[in-house]
Design a protein around this motif. Sequence first.
Motif, PDB file in Angstrom:
ATOM      1  N   GLU A 273       3.123  16.774   4.307  1.00  0.00           N
ATOM      2  CA  GLU A 273       3.110  15.391   3.793  1.00  0.00           C
ATOM      3  C   GLU A 273       2.153  14.515   4.604  1.00  0.00           C
ATOM      4  OE1 GLU A 273       4.997  14.352   0.985  1.00  0.00           O
ATOM      5  OE2 GLU A 273       5.124  16.529   0.923  1.00  0.00           O
ATOM      6  N   HIS A 274       1.794  13.403   4.030  1.00  0.00           N
ATOM      7  CA  HIS A 274       1.029  12.381   4.754  1.00  0.00           C
ATOM      8  C   HIS A 274       1.902  11.847   5.901  1.00  0.00           C
ATOM      9  CE1 HIS A 274      -0.976   8.460   5.416  1.00  0.00           C
ATOM     10  NE2 HIS A 274      -2.049   9.094   4.992  1.00  0.00           N
ATOM     11  N   HIS A 275       1.251  11.354   6.951  1.00  0.00           N
ATOM     12  CA  HIS A 275       2.011  10.814   8.091  1.00  0.00           C
ATOM     13  C   HIS A 275       2.969   9.699   7.671  1.00  0.00           C
ATOM     14  CE1 HIS A 275       0.176  13.199  11.165  1.00  0.00           C
ATOM     15  NE2 HIS A 275      -1.043  12.875  10.737  1.00  0.00           N
TER      16      HIS A 275
ATOM     17  N   ALA B  91       2.065   4.807  -4.976  1.00  0.00           N
ATOM     18  CA  ALA B  91       0.636   4.775  -5.307  1.00  0.00           C
ATOM     19  C   ALA B  91      -0.021   3.637  -4.537  1.00  0.00           C
ATOM     20  CB  ALA B  91       0.438   4.581  -6.805  1.00  0.00           C
ATOM     21  N   SER B  92      -1.350   3.708  -4.439  1.00  0.00           N
ATOM     22  CA  SER B  92      -2.104   2.720  -3.664  1.00  0.00           C
ATOM     23  C   SER B  92      -3.393   2.369  -4.405  1.00  0.00           C
ATOM     24  CB  SER B  92      -2.427   3.332  -2.294  1.00  0.00           C
ATOM     25  OG  SER B  92      -3.136   2.414  -1.509  1.00  0.00           O
ATOM     26  N   ALA B  93      -3.686   1.064  -4.524  1.00  0.00           N
ATOM     27  CA  ALA B  93      -4.822   0.626  -5.355  1.00  0.00           C
ATOM     28  C   ALA B  93      -6.182   1.045  -4.801  1.00  0.00           C
ATOM     29  CB  ALA B  93      -4.778  -0.896  -5.511  1.00  0.00           C
ATOM     30  N   HIS B  94      -6.305   1.114  -3.463  1.00  0.00           N
ATOM     31  CA  HIS B  94      -7.648   1.358  -2.922  1.00  0.00           C
ATOM     32  C   HIS B  94      -8.134   2.795  -3.102  1.00  0.00           C
ATOM     33  CE1 HIS B  94      -7.001   3.336   1.129  1.00  0.00           C
ATOM     34  NE2 HIS B  94      -5.795   2.839   0.978  1.00  0.00           N
ATOM     35  N   LYS B  95      -7.281   3.664  -3.641  1.00  0.00           N
ATOM     36  CA  LYS B  95      -7.739   5.031  -3.916  1.00  0.00           C
ATOM     37  C   LYS B  95      -8.289   5.144  -5.334  1.00  0.00           C
ATOM     38  CE  LYS B  95      -5.800   6.483  -0.010  1.00  0.00           C
ATOM     39  NZ  LYS B  95      -6.486   6.986   1.154  1.00  0.00           N
ATOM     40  N   LEU B  96      -8.141   4.084  -6.142  1.00  0.00           N
ATOM     41  CA  LEU B  96      -8.644   4.158  -7.521  1.00  0.00           C
ATOM     42  C   LEU B  96      -9.516   2.948  -7.855  1.00  0.00           C
ATOM     43  CD1 LEU B  96      -6.039   3.220 -10.187  1.00  0.00           C
ATOM     44  CD2 LEU B  96      -5.179   3.721  -7.937  1.00  0.00           C
TER      45      LEU B  96
ATOM     46  N   THR C 138       7.962  11.298  -4.977  1.00  0.00           N
ATOM     47  CA  THR C 138       6.653  11.920  -4.750  1.00  0.00           C
ATOM     48  C   THR C 138       5.644  10.870  -4.308  1.00  0.00           C
ATOM     49  OG1 THR C 138       5.061  13.536  -5.568  1.00  0.00           O
ATOM     50  CG2 THR C 138       5.634  11.805  -7.112  1.00  0.00           C
ATOM     51  N   ASP C 139       4.805  11.266  -3.341  1.00  0.00           N
ATOM     52  CA  ASP C 139       3.688  10.437  -2.911  1.00  0.00           C
ATOM     53  C   ASP C 139       2.511  10.835  -3.809  1.00  0.00           C
ATOM     54  OD1 ASP C 139       1.274   9.717  -1.735  1.00  0.00           O
ATOM     55  OD2 ASP C 139       2.020   9.904   0.314  1.00  0.00           O
ATOM     56  N   ALA C 140       2.186   9.932  -4.753  1.00  0.00           N
ATOM     57  CA  ALA C 140       1.114  10.232  -5.717  1.00  0.00           C
ATOM     58  C   ALA C 140      -0.152   9.434  -5.390  1.00  0.00           C
ATOM     59  CB  ALA C 140       1.600   9.926  -7.133  1.00  0.00           C
ATOM     60  N   VAL C 141      -0.299   9.079  -4.115  1.00  0.00           N
ATOM     61  CA  VAL C 141      -1.444   8.237  -3.714  1.00  0.00           C
ATOM     62  C   VAL C 141      -2.774   8.899  -4.087  1.00  0.00           C
ATOM     63  CG1 VAL C 141      -2.641   7.295  -1.683  1.00  0.00           C
ATOM     64  CG2 VAL C 141      -0.182   6.962  -1.937  1.00  0.00           C
ATOM     65  N   GLN C 142      -2.846  10.220  -3.995  1.00  0.00           N
ATOM     66  CA  GLN C 142      -4.124  10.894  -4.296  1.00  0.00           C
ATOM     67  C   GLN C 142      -4.277  11.245  -5.773  1.00  0.00           C
ATOM     68  OE1 GLN C 142      -6.807  11.402  -2.390  1.00  0.00           O
ATOM     69  NE2 GLN C 142      -5.922  10.533  -0.531  1.00  0.00           N
ATOM     70  N   THR C 143      -3.245  11.099  -6.566  1.00  0.00           N
ATOM     71  CA  THR C 143      -3.353  11.527  -7.975  1.00  0.00           C
ATOM     72  C   THR C 143      -3.277  10.377  -8.970  1.00  0.00           C
ATOM     73  OG1 THR C 143      -0.971  11.928  -8.011  1.00  0.00           O
ATOM     74  CG2 THR C 143      -2.402  13.836  -7.598  1.00  0.00           C
TER      75      THR C 143
ATOM     76  N   GLY D 182       0.818  -1.220   0.000  1.00  0.00           N
ATOM     77  CA  GLY D 182       0.000   0.000   0.000  1.00  0.00           C
ATOM     78  C   GLY D 182       0.844   1.258   0.000  1.00  0.00           C
ATOM     79  N   GLY D 183       0.157   2.390   0.095  1.00  0.00           N
ATOM     80  CA  GLY D 183       0.843   3.680   0.035  1.00  0.00           C
ATOM     81  C   GLY D 183       1.807   3.884   1.196  1.00  0.00           C
ATOM     82  N   THR D 184       1.416   3.461   2.379  1.00  0.00           N
ATOM     83  CA  THR D 184       2.272   3.655   3.552  1.00  0.00           C
ATOM     84  C   THR D 184       3.589   2.906   3.388  1.00  0.00           C
ATOM     85  OG1 THR D 184       0.325   3.920   4.940  1.00  0.00           O
ATOM     86  CG2 THR D 184       2.374   3.347   6.059  1.00  0.00           C
ATOM     87  N   GLU D 185       3.497   1.663   2.949  1.00  0.00           N
ATOM     88  CA  GLU D 185       4.732   0.896   2.744  1.00  0.00           C
ATOM     89  C   GLU D 185       5.583   1.533   1.641  1.00  0.00           C
ATOM     90  OE1 GLU D 185       4.546  -3.454   2.250  1.00  0.00           O
ATOM     91  OE2 GLU D 185       6.297  -3.265   0.953  1.00  0.00           O
TER      92      GLU D 185
ATOM     93  N   ASN E 105      -2.152  17.014  -2.001  1.00  0.00           N
ATOM     94  CA  ASN E 105      -2.423  16.779  -0.589  1.00  0.00           C
ATOM     95  C   ASN E 105      -3.775  16.105  -0.376  1.00  0.00           C
ATOM     96  OD1 ASN E 105      -3.658  17.950   2.177  1.00  0.00           O
ATOM     97  ND2 ASN E 105      -1.473  17.541   2.345  1.00  0.00           N
ATOM     98  N   ASN E 106      -3.796  15.110   0.498  1.00  0.00           N
ATOM     99  CA  ASN E 106      -5.012  14.333   0.726  1.00  0.00           C
ATOM    100  C   ASN E 106      -6.094  15.106   1.458  1.00  0.00           C
ATOM    101  OD1 ASN E 106      -2.648  13.761   2.502  1.00  0.00           O
ATOM    102  ND2 ASN E 106      -4.220  12.930   3.837  1.00  0.00           N
ATOM    103  N   GLU E 107      -5.720  16.139   2.221  1.00  0.00           N
ATOM    104  CA  GLU E 107      -6.758  16.876   2.960  1.00  0.00           C
ATOM    105  C   GLU E 107      -7.311  18.050   2.158  1.00  0.00           C
ATOM    106  OE1 GLU E 107      -6.179  18.050   7.024  1.00  0.00           O
ATOM    107  OE2 GLU E 107      -4.739  16.436   7.304  1.00  0.00           O
TER     108      GLU E 107
HETATM  109  N1  PLP Z   1      -0.267   8.961   1.181  1.00  0.00           N
HETATM  110  C1  PLP Z   1      -1.387   9.672   0.969  1.00  0.00           C
HETATM  111  C2  PLP Z   1      -1.299  11.023   0.338  1.00  0.00           C
HETATM  112  C3  PLP Z   1      -2.632   9.139   1.333  1.00  0.00           C
HETATM  113  O1  PLP Z   1      -3.741   9.855   1.128  1.00  0.00           O
HETATM  114  C4  PLP Z   1      -2.674   7.843   1.920  1.00  0.00           C
HETATM  115  C5  PLP Z   1      -3.959   7.264   2.365  1.00  0.00           C
HETATM  116  O2  PLP Z   1      -4.808   7.937   2.900  1.00  0.00           O
HETATM  117  C6  PLP Z   1      -1.473   7.141   2.101  1.00  0.00           C
HETATM  118  C7  PLP Z   1      -0.288   7.737   1.725  1.00  0.00           C
HETATM  119  C8  PLP Z   1      -1.456   5.771   2.700  1.00  0.00           C
HETATM  120  O3  PLP Z   1      -1.912   4.820   1.782  1.00  0.00           O
HETATM  121  P1  PLP Z   1      -2.367   3.353   2.279  1.00  0.00           P
HETATM  122  O4  PLP Z   1      -3.682   3.515   2.949  1.00  0.00           O
HETATM  123  O5  PLP Z   1      -2.469   2.553   1.012  1.00  0.00           O
HETATM  124  O6  PLP Z   1      -1.307   2.836   3.178  1.00  0.00           O
END
Ligand code: PLP
Length: 388
Positions: free
Chosen positions: A99-101, A198-203, A175-180, A70-73, A150-152
């Motif tokens: 940035e995301h946590h 990137a993370s699959a559950h956002k798309l 770059t963290d492109a999880v939201q794009t 996932g995105g965090t990893e 940014n996710n927020e």
């Molecule tokens: N980075 C951003 C910008 C996110 O919005 C998220 C999820 O909310 C993550 C990272 C973490 O992704 P994941 O839930 O797949 O670990």
Amino acid sequence: MNQIYMDYAATTPTDNRVVEAMLPCFGEVYGNPSSLHAFGQEAHGAMEEARAKIAAFLGAEPEEVVFTSGGTESDNFAVKGVVYANRKKGDHIITSAIEHHAVLETCRFLEAEGFKVTYVPVDGDGLVDPASVAGAITDKTILISVMHANNEIGTIQPIAEIGRLARERGVYFHTDAVQTFGQLPFTVDELNVDLMSASAHKLYGPKGVGLLYIRKGTRIMPFMHGGEQENGRRASTQNVPGIVGFGKAVELAKASLSEEATRLAAMRDRFIRGVFERLDGIRLNGHPARRLPNNINLSVESVEGEGMILSLDMLGIACSTGSACSSSSLDPSHVLLAIGLPHEFSHGSLRFSLGRYTRESDIDAVLETLPQVVGRLRAMSPLYAEKK
Ligand code: PLP
């Protein structure tokens, strides 16, 4: 009760077509993709087909795509992997305050390990100034990590420009492109990035699967130690159903990317206009133009975010707040603090995020309900009474 989901930035439902593509990978194509026999090779083939599809979408080579959980990893892998592998060259990381946590906490961990981190500030719209990134680079800088959007608050950063500066100075850029990813059209070359999460559950893909793009030639330490999966970069038997689902999700996103972005942006703008017409004491957080097509982040004066969330939830509307529910003081999130939200707005933030199944009638319903909820909460608010 008719339920309205407006929290697509938190997660998306898995598209039925994705579920269908995944199903055979449980009971039929179940071999270990590292096994040499026919069962293994069939699973390997399905996984590599997904990798090739995703790599082509990114304008990358299949070997440059590493599947993760996932995105965090992916964020942990990128940041820790690059700095540990390049420790001899330097010990300095640059990132942004919003940035995301997954990136921020990794940086804090690395500070405890002896690395130095510069957190560049953002302006009132949440934008990073590429000049402040350039100004923070020293001869000890080994990595820059700035999120794509940014996710927020949905602000989209000038990633290509930051990437160009990083390349000129010989510094790796993540770059963290999880939201794009799957929401905006781009390739890794257009963004000038060396690494991308990137993370699959956002798309509309499954949860628990993501990817890290790693440009060929990047010095990076493996994230998991064990077997030789993912070219020795990430040990553990791959999540074949998840990866196949991720591939299908990317195929679906690609087919409707620009029309969907246009449709969502039009609904987003109507939503924002509608709220401003109906309510006073409102603020839009994030950049007015450089923002995700599905993101609406509002602050409402003299009411608390959690009160609004719970009231809307009781009426069947799901959204989220930027006030930290974990803290008794209901402090605003680090993102809202970083954009310098005025005090009177700092507790009442709401994020609505739209997606594939959002309809115009949902926007109408929220535009009707939100002013009622705010009106009721304000009537009970001593802060609002004082102001008037
Ligand atoms: N980075 C951003 C910008 C996110 O919005 C998220 C999820 O909310 C993550 C990272 C973490 O992704 P994941 O839930 O797949 O670990």
